[in-house]
Design an enzyme around this catalytic site. Sequence first.
Site, PDB file in Angstrom:
ATOM      1  CB  THR A  84      -0.968   0.041   1.208  1.00  0.00           C
ATOM      2  OG1 THR A  84      -1.732   1.230   1.145  1.00  0.00           O
ATOM      3  CG2 THR A  84      -0.220  -0.012   2.520  1.00  0.00           C
ATOM      4  NE  ARG A  85       0.260   5.542  -4.994  1.00  0.00           N
ATOM      5  CZ  ARG A  85      -0.386   4.968  -6.014  1.00  0.00           C
ATOM      6  NH1 ARG A  85      -0.198   3.692  -6.282  1.00  0.00           N
ATOM      7  NH2 ARG A  85      -1.204   5.665  -6.761  1.00  0.00           N
ATOM      8  CG  HIS A 117      -9.793   4.676   4.206  1.00  0.00           C
ATOM      9  ND1 HIS A 117      -9.901   5.544   5.258  1.00  0.00           N
ATOM     10  CD2 HIS A 117      -9.083   5.324   3.245  1.00  0.00           C
ATOM     11  CE1 HIS A 117      -9.299   6.685   4.949  1.00  0.00           C
ATOM     12  NE2 HIS A 117      -8.785   6.574   3.730  1.00  0.00           N
ATOM     13  CG  HIS A 154      -7.363  -1.005   0.946  1.00  0.00           C
ATOM     14  ND1 HIS A 154      -7.225   0.324   0.671  1.00  0.00           N
ATOM     15  CD2 HIS A 154      -7.480  -1.631  -0.242  1.00  0.00           C
ATOM     16  CE1 HIS A 154      -7.255   0.499  -0.650  1.00  0.00           C
ATOM     17  NE2 HIS A 154      -7.415  -0.673  -1.223  1.00  0.00           N
ATOM     18  NE  ARG A 195     -12.383  -2.202  -8.846  1.00  0.00           N
ATOM     19  CZ  ARG A 195     -13.505  -1.828  -9.418  1.00  0.00           C
ATOM     20  NH1 ARG A 195     -14.347  -2.726  -9.877  1.00  0.00           N
ATOM     21  NH2 ARG A 195     -13.818  -0.569  -9.536  1.00  0.00           N
TER      22      ARG A 195
END
Length: 388
Positions: A199-200, A204, A207, A293
């Site tokens: 992740t960057r 929330h 995720h 996605r």
Amino acid sequence: MSNEDTIPAHGGTLVDLMATGEEAERLTSEAEHHPKLRVSPRELSDLEMLTVGALSPLTGFQGEDEYRSILETMHLTNGLPWTIPVTLSLDDEELKRVGRSESVTLLDPAEEEPLAVLRVSEVYKRDREAESVAVFGTTDVEHPGVRALHDAGDWVAAGDIHALRLPEHHQFQQYRLTPRQTRAAFRERGWNRVVGFQTRNPVHRAHEYIQKCALEIVDGLLLHPLMGATKSDDVPAEVRMRCYEVLFENYYPKDRAMVSVFPAAMRYAGPKEAIWHAICRKNYGCTHFIVGRDHAGVGNYYGTYDAQKIFEEFEPGELGIQPLFFEHSFYCLRCEGMASHKTCPHDDDSRVILSGTKVREMLGKGEKPPQEFSRPEVAEILIEAMRS
Ligand SMILES: [Zn+2]
């Protein structure tokens, strides 16, 4: 507790390029005499990744045969999958300085202490057009990856790396685990099957849900936020880290989930970067990798599912690590829980869905998004960060 590693490194051997003992002493004294080259922040990330084995089986910056092979076939010349070349740029002035030297000393962008010695095997010209098309799927200089390629020098220096030290970091020391250290951490916890999550962004509920769905079928979760260079409009690293910490403190089981820093710089190469991210996580010891996605996407350069579809272009087992594909998820008021288009039969009126723009707008006004969207503790940190 098991002594076995979860998964072999890509190519079979976990690389370690850090010189020790007498070799390190010899290198340190010879490093003074070689031409010096200051690497860019992106290259610094690559150098760190090479040194600790995150880019196994690579032992240095890649030569032209490998470069062409990756762009044309998504494989190294030895047949292993690889989708993004790892290169060291030279501009005309640096090319002159390097000349015919067999060795070059690499320096941090801001410090004088040598980081590594590069044994120069060749210098070649970058093929910007071919690289842009193959890696980013576009030659549009508005694309941040293509932009970076254009800003880099025309020439590429290749060769093996002998590292003297890791780049100095002033943040997140306790989270900077090398692939050897994450593998040891998994062994200690008795995890045989581990899912990695790239992740960057702040995490929330959507995720969190995806991570926990994946965790249901494996032993452990490695939240592996990318902390190298990102776009200037991405949320700053220290704010993101505070979000992960508060989330882990309140909502994740301590014996099943851990956070560690992924030192890579972001390329925004979409599908090619999804494969590259998966291979790197395999080196960190992950057996599974979550691909959502538009993984590593930016703007509208890639199709929603391109980063998932590209995995079909590799033979089963070729990558080693198992990708897990996920849909966008959301809270559904009628399902009374987190769900996705795959699991919820209701329409959007029942679903708590907010666009990124809307969320930023709310946070900017000091409003917390609904708790079905963001954990209140995370929202508070983001509101506070936008205020300052
Ligand atoms: Zn529903």
